[in-house]
Design an enzyme around this catalytic site. Structure first.
Site, short mmCIF file in Angstrom:
data_model
loop_
_atom_site.label_atom_id
_atom_site.label_comp_id
_atom_site.label_asym_id
_atom_site.label_seq_id
_atom_site.Cartn_x
_atom_site.Cartn_y
_atom_site.Cartn_z
N SER A 125 1.73 -3.40 0.11
CA SER A 125 0.84 -4.45 -0.37
C SER A 125 1.62 -5.76 -0.56
O SER A 125 2.18 -6.28 0.40
CB SER A 125 0.16 -3.98 -1.66
N ASP B 235 -10.01 -1.18 4.06
CA ASP B 235 -9.19 -2.11 3.27
C ASP B 235 -9.39 -3.52 3.82
O ASP B 235 -9.25 -3.73 5.03
CB ASP B 235 -7.72 -1.68 3.40
N HIS C 9 -6.81 1.07 0.11
CA HIS C 9 -5.64 0.36 -0.40
C HIS C 9 -5.08 1.10 -1.62
O HIS C 9 -5.82 1.53 -2.49
CB HIS C 9 -6.04 -1.06 -0.79
#
Length: 309
Positions: free
Chosen positions: A149, A243, A273
């Site tokens: 991320s 996502d 995610h």
């Protein structure tokens, strides 16, 4: 989007448990409260480190790091954690780092970079860059960058900046990264209301990193903003299909390939995610984590096992 069809029961159980610990409206809370409940959620999912892994807390030229070793490693994984540049730290991804260390045999150096909004861009990048130099000086060449991320964004920024400045990076493995793609098309619209991360969440985290306007042409903020994708290390990108940031990885791969580099994109169907935390409870996440570990080990050995790119 028919998430009931796309996402299996195991993953829904993970989503539900996460939501009970870290609610969807967390971004509306104070920064301190966001961090408190995120850390509490991470602790709830955390599993014990493998017995073979030893851990040491050090300062990398002023940046706190946690170093994981198992035996006598010849390679180092520089790890940057996710959390929207706002939450997370050495403890939130401790078990992930320990398991990567145990599975690859590589040293893992986790970076406790400074967080927004107290520390605006480029503070997080600067900390990771300092740690890269510290790793090279202390352990020698042979570094694989790994991040999830926000951490994937930081790692990519380091890789872009490293060209012509250091030769220690062997590759990068970037997991559901956000790289500054167009938030008005593709997966940002298709999965705007995805479980675990929405388009609005992405915009919130993007905005909180800066004072004033979001930078337009700063690859250290948004690697996709770079004009030159040549000379980047071999790159493996792993995404969750459900996502909003998914297409950033596809586009990043395409830019590297167009510039003559090596890049491979693995898009995991039915995952969301943040699924690294589900690797012990969700079969799809477990399988993906194995692919991630294999990629890190291969890049560390200078092996490119992806024939299609």
């Amino acid at each position: 989007m028919d998430y009931e069809r796309l996402i299996d029961e195991e993953t829904w159980d993970f989503i539900q448990k996460t939501g009970e610990l870290y609610p969807d409206d967390a971004v509306d809370m104070s920064i301190d409260e966001q961090r408190r409940i995120y850390n509490s959620m991470a602790l709830e999912f955390r599993v014990p480190r493998p017995d073979v892994v030893a851990v040491e807390e050090l300062s990398a030229n002023g940046v706190p790091v946690r170093v994981y070793t198992a035996g006598d490693p010849t390679r180092t994984v520089l790890f940057c954690h996710g959390g929207g540049f706002v939450v997370g730290g050495l403890d939130s991804h401790d078990d992930v780092c320990a398991e990567i260390c145990a599975q690859t045999g590589y040293r893992v150096v986790a970076v406790d970079y400074r967080l927004a909004p107290e520390h605006k861009h480029p503070a997080a990048f600067e900390d990771a860059w300092v740690v890269l130099g510290w790793v090279e000086a202390g352990y020698g060449k042979g570094v694989v960058l790994m991040g999830d991320s926000a951490g994937a964004n930081i790692c990519a920024a380091v890789a872009h900046h490293a060209r012509g400045r250091c030769e220690t990076i062997l590759g990068q493995v970037l997991i559901y990264g956000t790289f500054g793609g167009d938030v008005n098309q593709g997966s940002y619209i298709e999965h705007a209301q995805a479980p675990m991360l929405t388009r609005e969440d992405v915009l919130y985290y993007m905005d909180i990193r800066t004072d004033g306007e979001v930078p337009k042409d700063d690859p250290l903020f948004a690697p996709l903003a770079d004009r030159d994708f040549s000379g980047l290390p071999p790159t493996v990108l792993v995404t969750a299909d459900c996502d909003p940031v998914r297409d950033d990885s596809r586009d990043y791969r395409d830019r590297i390939l167009a510039a003559g580099g090596k890049a491979h994109w693995i898009n995991e169907p039915g995952l969301i995610h943040g699924y690294l935390r589900a690797r012990h409870s969700v079969g799809r996440a477990r399988d993906s984590f194995e692919r991630i570990s294999v990629a890190i080990e291969a890049l560390g050995q200078g092996i490119w096992p992806y024939d299609d790119d």
